[in-house]
Design an enzyme around this catalytic site. Structure first.
Site, PDB file in Angstrom:
ATOM      1  N   SER A 225      46.171  42.250  37.393  1.00  0.00           N
ATOM      2  CA  SER A 225      44.740  42.062  37.183  1.00  0.00           C
ATOM      3  C   SER A 225      44.479  40.963  36.156  1.00  0.00           C
ATOM      4  O   SER A 225      44.746  39.799  36.401  1.00  0.00           O
ATOM      5  CB  SER A 225      44.084  43.373  36.767  1.00  0.00           C
ATOM      6  OG  SER A 225      42.684  43.238  36.667  1.00  0.00           O
TER       7      SER A 225
ATOM      8  N   ASP B 297      38.852  44.107  41.547  1.00  0.00           N
ATOM      9  CA  ASP B 297      38.282  45.458  41.589  1.00  0.00           C
ATOM     10  C   ASP B 297      37.101  45.586  40.627  1.00  0.00           C
ATOM     11  O   ASP B 297      36.456  46.634  40.565  1.00  0.00           O
ATOM     12  CB  ASP B 297      39.339  46.532  41.310  1.00  0.00           C
ATOM     13  CG  ASP B 297      39.951  46.431  39.923  1.00  0.00           C
ATOM     14  OD1 ASP B 297      39.766  45.404  39.247  1.00  0.00           O
ATOM     15  OD2 ASP B 297      40.637  47.393  39.512  1.00  0.00           O
TER      16      ASP B 297
ATOM     17  N   ASP C 259      37.804  39.593  38.227  1.00  0.00           N
ATOM     18  CA  ASP C 259      39.126  39.569  37.618  1.00  0.00           C
ATOM     19  C   ASP C 259      40.160  39.292  38.709  1.00  0.00           C
ATOM     20  O   ASP C 259      39.806  39.052  39.873  1.00  0.00           O
ATOM     21  CB  ASP C 259      39.411  40.859  36.840  1.00  0.00           C
ATOM     22  CG  ASP C 259      39.341  42.115  37.693  1.00  0.00           C
ATOM     23  OD1 ASP C 259      39.157  42.002  38.932  1.00  0.00           O
ATOM     24  OD2 ASP C 259      39.470  43.220  37.133  1.00  0.00           O
TER      25      ASP C 259
ATOM     26  N   ASP D 270      42.433  40.882  40.555  1.00  0.00           N
ATOM     27  CA  ASP D 270      42.561  41.658  41.788  1.00  0.00           C
ATOM     28  C   ASP D 270      41.205  42.103  42.314  1.00  0.00           C
ATOM     29  O   ASP D 270      41.123  42.929  43.210  1.00  0.00           O
ATOM     30  CB  ASP D 270      43.477  42.862  41.587  1.00  0.00           C
ATOM     31  CG  ASP D 270      42.959  43.841  40.532  1.00  0.00           C
ATOM     32  OD1 ASP D 270      42.181  43.413  39.660  1.00  0.00           O
ATOM     33  OD2 ASP D 270      43.344  45.022  40.570  1.00  0.00           O
TER      34      ASP D 270
END
Length: 468
Positions: free
Chosen positions: A98, A256, A252, A254
């Site tokens: 992340s 999520d 960010d 990834d």
């Protein structure tokens, strides 16, 4: 037995080489399979250079335990969540660090139905099995090679189905002309943004996307994608102003989590987005239950109640939010940390659904985002989360309770210490992973009062920590 140090409270993260490598990934995969006993598992990985090799090691470990592997390729965490519940498989693993430094990587694990696996729901058991290492390590296997005595391997894509699912949260006909600055941070979000842009065009939605830091690039030429850091916000802010956009969105690594900027380039704290999303959901599902964390609450509760919903408070953290959402059959759950959870997304967090809903709300109300958010900031000004290193976090919470409890209207222990007065309140909670306490303060329409009380709290914390 060798200790594996990359296991955290909610996921697996570590520095490459010393804490996480292909051998450790292989052992974790075998441990995951021994604990879960799955038949099929989906794998995905973010843009980082090591994600593909770590994913291959996971695939080998799973296959050596007889598990069939479905490899999604380079995807965001929520695409693993989606594929796990959409395909009805037994588990999923996303390889991602992340927003951590470039020399880190890690894994996020879920079981059937994309239910989270954290320290108290299996992660500790997986760690123990991985550390015991009671299986033969098979070096150098190609995860793509078929082998009769192993699980199978297949490369698949569920992106088209995922995009179709995302579109189900909005009404394309509600959109008026909108210009969006989208900042993927050179992470995994770019291809999904491209797919959404194409879908918007096919639906004749008048949405223009201005793309910055867009192409996935493992070297992160514009810095690690972490919009929570103040120094990382300037590029999105500047682009919003330059292109006169209606909104800015940054993700960010990834994706999520998404972070929003209004048309003036102002970064919007996650707390106020929770209220907006609650309103958006309640317009679509009147009377729904909305889950929130206890750090900052007054704005969320008011927006939920004004729109005919029921606000339900629970402890911060994805495992607690998801569990309570299931128990309450809640439509939506939000944290001020920019994690937003959706019942129809298997109660998982998404960084794509929130901005789409906010964009739709801007169009429906015919007001700029600055006005929608500005009204709420003025009604309930807040400090934002302040992190403080202290020598003894539990002792600090007890001392602060003793100091403030006498005059309080209400004290709540849902998550740390929440102390409420007539016109202001604060929450103080200890970190799960470091000697840090986190302070949040808000007031009823009085920014000066909020700031004065924040300063007094910080002074009191410093005095207690120094033994004064």
């Amino acid at each position: 037995m060798s200790e594996i140090t990359c296991f955290k409270a909610y996921d697996i993260r570590g520095q490459l080489g010393s804490q996480l490598n292909e051998s450790i990934a292989y052992r974790i995969a075998r441990a995951f399979a021994q604990w879960l006993k799955p038949k099929r598992v989906v794998l995905g990985g973010d843009v980082r250079e090591t994600s593909s090799v770590l994913k291959a090691a996971l695939a080998n470990g799973l296959r050596d335990e007889g598990v069939d592997v479905l490899d999604l390729g380079m995807v965001g965490t929520e695409e693993v969540y989606f594929a796990t519940f959409h395909l009805g498989v037994d588990g999923g693993i996303e390889v991602t660090a992340s927003h951590n430094p470039i020399d880190y990587n890690g894994f996020k694990l879920v079981r059937k139905g994309s239910r989270p696996i954290s320290a108290d729901t299996g992660l500790a058991d997986i760690r123990a099995l991985a550390e015991a290492n009671e299986y033969k390590l098979v070096e150098g296997r190609d995860p793509t090679v078929a082998d009769a005595d192993r699980g199978s391997y297949e490369q698949i894509s569920t992106r088209a189905e995922y995009i179709e699912h995302l579109l189900g949260y909005i009404d394309p006909a509600a959109f008026t002309p909108l210009r969006l600055v989208v900042n993927a941070g050179n992470g995994s979000a770019g291809p999904v943004v491209d797919a959404l842009e194409k879908a918007f065009a096919e639906l004749h939605m008048p949405v223009e996307m201005v793309k910055i830091c867009h192409e996935p690039d493992a070297s992160f030429p514009n810095g690690i994608p972490n919009p929570l850091l103040t120094e990382n916000r300037g590029v999105t802010r500047d682009a919003v102003l330059e292109y006169r956009a209606d909104m800015g969105i940054a993700w960010d690594g990834d994706f999520d989590r998404c972070f929003l900027f209004d048309e003036q380039g102002r970064f919007i704290e996650g707390y106020y987005i929770v209220g907006l999303l609650a309103e958006a959901f309640l317009k679509k599902e009147p009377g729904a239950r909305i889950i929130h964390d206890p750090r900052l609450v007054w704005n969320t509760v008011e927006q939920v109640e004004q729109n005919g919903g029921t606000a339900v408070q629970t402890k911060a953290g994805h495992a607690f939010i998801k569990e309570r959402m299931r128990a309450e059959d809640a439509a939506y759950g939000g944290e001020m940390s920019a994690h937003h959870y959706f019942r129809d997304f298997a109660y998982c967090d998404s960084g794509m659904i929130p901005w789409m809903l906010v964009a739709e709300l801007v169009c429906r109300k015919g007001k700029p985002l600055s006005e929608l958010v500005g009204e709420r900031i003025a009604a309930y000004p807040s400090s934002g989360e302040i992190n403080l290193t202290v020598s003894d976090a539990p002792a600090m919470l007890k001392a602060m309770e003793a100091r403030y409890a006498t005059d309080a209207l209400d004290i709540d222990y849902t998550d740390g210490l929440s102390v409420c007065f007539a016109d202001w309140r604060f929450n103080l909670r200890a970190s799960n992973t470091e000697p840090v306490i986190r302070l949040n303060v808000e007031s009823r329409g009085d920014a000066d009062l909020m700031q004065r009380e924040t300063d007094k709290l910080l002074e009191a914390i410093r005095a207690i920590d120094q033994g004064k």
